[in-house]
Design an enzyme around this catalytic site. Structure first.
Site: not given
Ligand code: NAP
Ligand code: 3JN
Length: 350
Positions: A101, A130, A157, A160, A246, A253
């Site tokens: 980012r 988000c 927040q 989820s 949270r 959110h």
């Molecule tokens: P989550 O529900 O824990 O899901 C994690 C996903 O990543 C699952 O599909 C998992 O697959 C996969 N994964 C984990 N380790 C892996 C690996 N070694 N190789 C391939 N896939 C792998 O988490 P989430 O809430 O969806 O969030 C995922 C990521 O999205 C966060 O870490 C963050 O960076 C980003 N995020 C961004 C925002 C935002 O604000 N824009 C918000 C939330 C999250 P498995 O089913 O195989 O474990």
């Molecule tokens: O906690 C939330 O409501 C948003 C979380 C976002 C998040 C969770 C785990 C890792 C992020 C993000 O998008 O900033 C990350 C990350 O990629 O650093």
């Protein structure tokens, strides 16, 4: 693209990934093939896409052969390793993690605010945090009218945002509460931050910690809001401070946002401006108790704004209440919207 894009979803089984699939089901992008990728643990699982059963595959560098667009949400470490592999094979990456980012080479984009930044992409586009996204959608139209000097935001927040396991933790604790189990016996393992030392209950609680603590006793989530706002608005001088909390809400959110504009603007003018702003739904009628609520924004793509009022002491000070579905506009929809915008601007290629 010949007759549609080949799209990969990395982290397809997660809280964000499953919403990515939903958004791809509704997208205006021409699609040829959708490939679902996750870790070895989930390889072989099946998920539905437009009534078709797709098999989740293990993520490997070769997963990106023939892929035009890759949507990443599997954590920063996965993006660091695999996004360059995807780009190397000709895919454009929209990354949901914080990894790229703040990289000056990587556009950080909220389409309603700064889609022109997409023109400079070199293969990777970052999706902001988000909490930042919904605040940008609400504030950019006001900034266009009256300038923006300062933002002080407090977030409320949903769990989820911390992933699928955090939602399970909230449900488990709520069930324990209903079963009469004392809070001291609840098994908190994820919140406030999976990677931190201590864990606290979220059910019937409010935790003023999202992510771990960084410099100056602010958390990383709070720093993300500060730094990402400055980058998206291309204004290093804008004053921003955040307190991220949270609360026991599953999705949606909410944010209490205080702003100081550079020029005077009336509440009526702000309401009119927001009523016609892209991606915003104005819900602001105190006489009828109308204001945005998290429970009503779930599964909606827009950002909802209400409780607009003048500060009582600061001449150019205003308060707003800003609500959005953190998994849609905060993550999956913003990513797919970026992809649709790239397509419209003929930029969905390297
Ligand atoms: P989550 O529900 O824990 O899901 C994690 C996903 O990543 C699952 O599909 C998992 O697959 C996969 N994964 C984990 N380790 C892996 C690996 N070694 N190789 C391939 N896939 C792998 O988490 P989430 O809430 O969806 O969030 C995922 C990521 O999205 C966060 O870490 C963050 O960076 C980003 N995020 C961004 C925002 C935002 O604000 N824009 C918000 C939330 C999250 P498995 O089913 O195989 O474990
Ligand atoms: O906690 C939330 O409501 C948003 C979380 C976002 C998040 C969770 C785990 C890792 C992020 C993000 O998008 O900033 C990350 C990350 O990629 O650093």
């Amino acid at each position: 693209m010949s007759n549609g894009y080949n799209v990969a979803v990395v982290g397809a089984t997660g809280a964000v990934g499953t919403k990515m699939i939903q958004m791809l089901e509704q997208t205006t992008l021409p699609l040829k093939k959708v490939v679902l990728l996750a870790s070895k643990r989930s390889a072989g699982k099946t998920l539905q896409f437009k009534g078709e059963t797709l098999i989740v595959e293990e993520l490997v560098p070769e997963s990106f052969e023939g892929i035009d667009l890759a949507l990443f949400s599997a954590g920063g470490g996965i993006s660091a390793t695999f996004a360059p592999e995807a780009v190397k094979r000709g895919a454009v990456v929209v990354d949901n993690t914080s990894h790229f980012r703040m990289d000056p080479q990587v556009p950080l984009v909220v389409p309603e605010v700064n889609k022109e930044a997409l023109k400079k992409h070199k293969g990777i586009i970052a999706n902001p945090n988000c909490s930042t996204i919904q605040m940008m959608v609400a504030l950019e139209p006001i900034r266009q009218k009256a300038g923006l000097d300062r933002i002080i935001v407090s977030t409320y927040q949903a769990v989820s945002g911390a992933g699928a396991r955090a939602v399970e933790e909230l449900k488990r604790e709520a069930q324990d509460y209903l079963n009469g189990v004392p809070a001291s016996e609840w098994q908190a393992k994820i919140l406030p931050a999976g990677a931190d030392k201590k864990h606290y209950p979220i059910a019937f609680n409010a935790l003023p910690q999202i992510d771990k603590f960084a410099e100056d006793d602010y958390t990383f989530e709070e720093w993300k809001m500060v730094n990402e706002t400055k980058k998206i608005m291309e204004d290093a001088a804008i004053k921003v401070a955040a307190t991220c909390v949270r609360i026991p809400v599953a999705s949606g959110h909410s944010e209490s946002v205080y702003i100081e504009t550079k020029e005077k603007i009336s509440v009526q003018d702000v309401r009119e401006t927001l009523a016609s702003a892209p991606g915003v739904v104005l819900e602001d009628d105190p006489s009828q108790q109308v204001y945005p609520q998290a429970i009503e924004c779930v599964d909606q793509k827009e950002t909802f704004v209400g409780r607009i009022r003048k500060d009582l002491d600061i001449e150019n000070g205003l308060h707003l209440w800003v609500v959005s579905d953190n998994l849609l506009k905060g993550a999956a929809w913003n990513s797919v919207q970026i992809a649709e915008t790239l397509h419209e601007m003929d930029l969905l290629h390297i």
